[in-house]
Every structure is written in structure tokens, then in C-alpha cells.
Design a protein around this motif. Structure first.
Motif, PDB file in Angstrom:
ATOM      1  N   ILE A  40       1.454   7.315   7.773  1.00  0.00           N
ATOM      2  CA  ILE A  40       2.690   7.168   6.994  1.00  0.00           C
ATOM      3  C   ILE A  40       2.440   7.511   5.530  1.00  0.00           C
ATOM      4  O   ILE A  40       3.223   8.222   4.893  1.00  0.00           O
ATOM      5  N   ALA A  41       1.317   7.019   4.986  1.00  0.00           N
ATOM      6  CA  ALA A  41       0.986   7.294   3.587  1.00  0.00           C
ATOM      7  C   ALA A  41       0.806   8.782   3.328  1.00  0.00           C
ATOM      8  O   ALA A  41       1.156   9.287   2.256  1.00  0.00           O
ATOM      9  N   ALA A  42       0.278   9.495   4.314  1.00  0.00           N
ATOM     10  CA  ALA A  42       0.049  10.928   4.147  1.00  0.00           C
ATOM     11  C   ALA A  42       1.358  11.718   4.138  1.00  0.00           C
ATOM     12  O   ALA A  42       1.494  12.709   3.416  1.00  0.00           O
ATOM     13  N   PHE A  43       2.319  11.268   4.922  1.00  0.00           N
ATOM     14  CA  PHE A  43       3.578  12.012   5.053  1.00  0.00           C
ATOM     15  C   PHE A  43       4.624  11.597   4.019  1.00  0.00           C
ATOM     16  O   PHE A  43       5.623  12.293   3.847  1.00  0.00           O
ATOM     17  N   ILE A  44       4.399  10.497   3.323  1.00  0.00           N
ATOM     18  CA  ILE A  44       5.456   9.899   2.504  1.00  0.00           C
ATOM     19  C   ILE A  44       5.884  10.781   1.331  1.00  0.00           C
ATOM     20  O   ILE A  44       7.032  10.728   0.886  1.00  0.00           O
ATOM     21  N   VAL A  53       7.154   9.366  -5.896  1.00  0.00           N
ATOM     22  CA  VAL A  53       8.249   9.454  -4.934  1.00  0.00           C
ATOM     23  C   VAL A  53       9.342   8.487  -5.375  1.00  0.00           C
ATOM     24  O   VAL A  53       9.060   7.322  -5.680  1.00  0.00           O
ATOM     25  N   SER A  54      10.580   8.944  -5.416  1.00  0.00           N
ATOM     26  CA  SER A  54      11.679   8.101  -5.886  1.00  0.00           C
ATOM     27  C   SER A  54      11.896   6.911  -4.959  1.00  0.00           C
ATOM     28  O   SER A  54      11.492   6.913  -3.790  1.00  0.00           O
ATOM     29  N   LYS A  55      12.547   5.877  -5.489  1.00  0.00           N
ATOM     30  CA  LYS A  55      12.789   4.652  -4.731  1.00  0.00           C
ATOM     31  C   LYS A  55      13.565   4.950  -3.459  1.00  0.00           C
ATOM     32  O   LYS A  55      13.229   4.462  -2.367  1.00  0.00           O
ATOM     33  N   ASN A  56      14.607   5.757  -3.566  1.00  0.00           N
ATOM     34  CA  ASN A  56      15.425   6.066  -2.392  1.00  0.00           C
ATOM     35  C   ASN A  56      14.644   6.864  -1.354  1.00  0.00           C
ATOM     36  O   ASN A  56      14.707   6.570  -0.156  1.00  0.00           O
ATOM     37  N   ASP A  57      13.911   7.875  -1.811  1.00  0.00           N
ATOM     38  CA  ASP A  57      13.155   8.723  -0.887  1.00  0.00           C
ATOM     39  C   ASP A  57      12.089   7.918  -0.148  1.00  0.00           C
ATOM     40  O   ASP A  57      11.890   8.078   1.055  1.00  0.00           O
ATOM     41  N   ARG A  58      11.386   7.057  -0.891  1.00  0.00           N
ATOM     42  CA  ARG A  58      10.316   6.295  -0.235  1.00  0.00           C
ATOM     43  C   ARG A  58      10.890   5.325   0.787  1.00  0.00           C
ATOM     44  O   ARG A  58      10.311   5.142   1.861  1.00  0.00           O
ATOM     45  N   GLU A  59      12.006   4.702   0.462  1.00  0.00           N
ATOM     46  CA  GLU A  59      12.604   3.758   1.403  1.00  0.00           C
ATOM     47  C   GLU A  59      13.011   4.455   2.695  1.00  0.00           C
ATOM     48  O   GLU A  59      12.797   3.931   3.793  1.00  0.00           O
ATOM     49  N   TYR A  82       0.829  -1.208   0.000  1.00  0.00           N
ATOM     50  CA  TYR A  82       0.000   0.000   0.000  1.00  0.00           C
ATOM     51  C   TYR A  82       0.864   1.260   0.000  1.00  0.00           C
ATOM     52  O   TYR A  82       0.599   2.207  -0.757  1.00  0.00           O
ATOM     53  N   LEU A  83       1.906   1.276   0.823  1.00  0.00           N
ATOM     54  CA  LEU A  83       2.779   2.456   0.882  1.00  0.00           C
ATOM     55  C   LEU A  83       3.505   2.669  -0.441  1.00  0.00           C
ATOM     56  O   LEU A  83       3.672   3.807  -0.893  1.00  0.00           O
ATOM     57  N   ASN A  84       3.915   1.583  -1.091  1.00  0.00           N
ATOM     58  CA  ASN A  84       4.565   1.714  -2.401  1.00  0.00           C
ATOM     59  C   ASN A  84       3.577   2.182  -3.459  1.00  0.00           C
ATOM     60  O   ASN A  84       3.937   2.949  -4.360  1.00  0.00           O
ATOM     61  N   PHE A  85       2.324   1.742  -3.341  1.00  0.00           N
ATOM     62  CA  PHE A  85       1.280   2.215  -4.262  1.00  0.00           C
ATOM     63  C   PHE A  85       1.110   3.735  -4.128  1.00  0.00           C
ATOM     64  O   PHE A  85       1.069   4.461  -5.133  1.00  0.00           O
ATOM     65  N   VAL A  86       1.001   4.230  -2.895  1.00  0.00           N
ATOM     66  CA  VAL A  86       0.858   5.674  -2.661  1.00  0.00           C
ATOM     67  C   VAL A  86       2.090   6.409  -3.177  1.00  0.00           C
ATOM     68  O   VAL A  86       1.981   7.457  -3.830  1.00  0.00           O
ATOM     69  N   ALA A  87       3.273   5.869  -2.912  1.00  0.00           N
ATOM     70  CA  ALA A  87       4.509   6.497  -3.385  1.00  0.00           C
ATOM     71  C   ALA A  87       4.550   6.552  -4.905  1.00  0.00           C
ATOM     72  O   ALA A  87       5.016   7.538  -5.493  1.00  0.00           O
ATOM     73  N   ASP A  88       4.052   5.509  -5.564  1.00  0.00           N
ATOM     74  CA  ASP A  88       3.992   5.506  -7.032  1.00  0.00           C
ATOM     75  C   ASP A  88       3.056   6.601  -7.537  1.00  0.00           C
ATOM     76  O   ASP A  88       3.366   7.304  -8.509  1.00  0.00           O
ATOM     77  N   VAL A  89       1.881   6.728  -6.901  1.00  0.00           N
ATOM     78  CA  VAL A  89       0.904   7.732  -7.318  1.00  0.00           C
ATOM     79  C   VAL A  89       1.519   9.132  -7.265  1.00  0.00           C
ATOM     80  O   VAL A  89       1.317   9.953  -8.175  1.00  0.00           O
TER      81      VAL A  89
END
Length: 237
Positions: free
Chosen positions: A144-148, A104-110, A94-101
Motif C-alpha cells: 500500500i505504501a508503495a502504491f500510495i 500526497v494530498s489529504k484527499n488523495d491519500r484517504e 505509517y501510511l500517513n508518514f509515507v504520504a507526507d514524505v
């Protein structure tokens, strides 16, 4: 950052929100107070583009939510009072889905996922399906999803409901840090002690109408926010 101008929302002939105007600046935590059915959630859903409204306008960083909804949604996040998440996904999916939308870059999201999941003690549960989460765990995941994606504006509807005392304390820290970095937060709550201590500004709504707003210390003066709220609720009740 957020400008609400003469917002009116009707359900049939009933005005859930009646000519509401508010202005939230960068760096501010702004609390939105009112009894059940006062119009808080209707206002918040109008801000984020979930509900259409009848009159007025809402601007996010100078852009109209009606005229430029996608541009507005790119720079804000919304935490509803009851997180409705994709329960067939795991927490990390779910968090990766939100980051994709939000691209958000791979490094930043991690980095952000690790930071916030460790902070909120959810890291060990991210591999589990959301359907197995408790309400509090879902609330943490929604936070977490809101702040990512580092939104400029975060809209929250009763964000502390379901959180344990430690998680509530950490969320307050996250909110303050976000605004100290130039963001803005507009949130509703029934926890008046939290609002009084945390918020820079307070607005109180009653039966769809704004009854008082201003800096927290100006609104409360020598009284508690609870006393002020009860006085306004009893006035012409």
C-alpha cells in the motif's frame, strides 16, 4: 523508464553484478530471475540508491540515480524482500508518514488508503501497531505504501513472499493496472510460474552476469520458464 547501463558492483574483489545492461519501458512488467546469490537484490538496491556501485550508471526516467538521487526517488517506490517498517507506528500512521514524505494530498491519500486497504483486507488492522503485524500483514502494508503516491517506477524484491493466495492475486492485478496506466515495474521472484504468466519481459542473471533477456514469449518459446531457467543453471554450472 529504467535504463541500467553496464552496472558493476563489487564486494572486495567479488563482482556481485558484472556489466549488467537492461532497459525497462513504460507499461512493462519486467521479471528478474536468478538463483540465490545471483545478484538480483544487489541490482535492485543499486537502482533505488541504497547501494553505491563501481561502474556504469542507472537512469530513472532519464535522470541518473547517482547525479540526481532525490529526483529519482521522488518518482519510484521500493518494496524490499523483508519489509523493515517503523514498528512503533500504527499501520495508518505509517501510511500517513509515507504520504507526507511524497506530499500526497489529504484527499488523495484517504482515497488510496481506503481503496488498497479494503482490497487487501487490512483496513480493520490499520489502527494496530505494526509490531503486532504478521509478516504477510507487513508485506501488505509495504505494498500500500508503495502504491500510495502513484510512482512511475516500482521496484520489488520477491513481492509475493508471505502473501496468501488471494493477496497475491490482488497484487498481480494492481501491478497490471499500474503498468496499463503508464507506469513500469521491475521485480525479482523465484515463483517462475507467476513470472511466466505476469511478465511482459524476462531477464535471467547468473553469477552477476545477464544470460538472457527479452519478451517472455521469445525467451520461453515452446518451453516453460522453469525448463529454460534450469537449463541455464545447469549450463557450465
Amino acid at each position: 523508464m529504467l535504463r541500467i547501463e553496464h552496472l558493476t558492483k563489487k564486494f572486495d574483489q567479488y563482482k556481485a553484478v558484472d556489466d549488467l545492461s537492461l532497459h525497462i519501458e513504460r507499461g512493462e512488467i519486467y521479471g528478474f530471475i536468478g538463483h540465490n546469490g545471483a545478484g538480483k537484490t544487489t541490482t535492485l538496491k543499486s537502482i533505488v540508491g541504497i547501494l553505491p556501485f563501481d561502474e556504469g550508471n542507472i537512469y530513472i526516467d532519464g535522470k541518473s540515480i547517482q547525479g540526481e538521487p532525490l529526483e529519482c526517488k521522488k518518482i519510484m517506490a521500493y518494496i524490499p524482500d523483508n519489509p523493515d517498517l517503523y514498528e512503533y507506528l500504527t499501520g495508518i500512521q505509517y501510511l500517513n508518514f509515507v504520504a507526507d514524505v511524497y506530499q500526497v494530498s489529504k484527499n488523495d491519500r484517504e482515497v488510496k488508503i481506503h481503496k488498497y486497504a479494503e482490497m487487501l483486507e487490512l483496513m480493520d488492522d490499520l489502527a494496530q501497531p505494526i509490531s503486532a503485524y504478521s509478516h504477510g500483514m507487513k508485506q501488505k502494508l509495504a505494498v500500500i505504501a508503495a502504491f500510495i503516491h502513484q510512482p512511475r517506477l516500482i521496484i520489488m524484491d520477491e513481492p509475493f513472499v508471505g502473501l496468501d493466495p488471494k493477496a497475491s492475486h490482488l497484487l498481480k492485478q494492481m501491478m497490471r493496472e499500474h503498468c496499463d496506466q503508464g507506469g513500469a515495474i521491475f521485480f525479482s521472484t523465484h515463483v517462475l510460474e507467476v513470472a511466466e504468466k505476469l511478465c511482459d519481459h524476462i531477464a535471467i542473471i547468473k553469477q552477476g552476469k545477464l544470460v538472457i533477456s527479452g519478451r517472455t514469449q521469445d525467451v520461453t518459446q515452446n518451453e516453460s520458464l522453469e525448463d529454460i531457467f534450469l537449463e541455464l543453471e545447469n549450463d557450465n554450472a
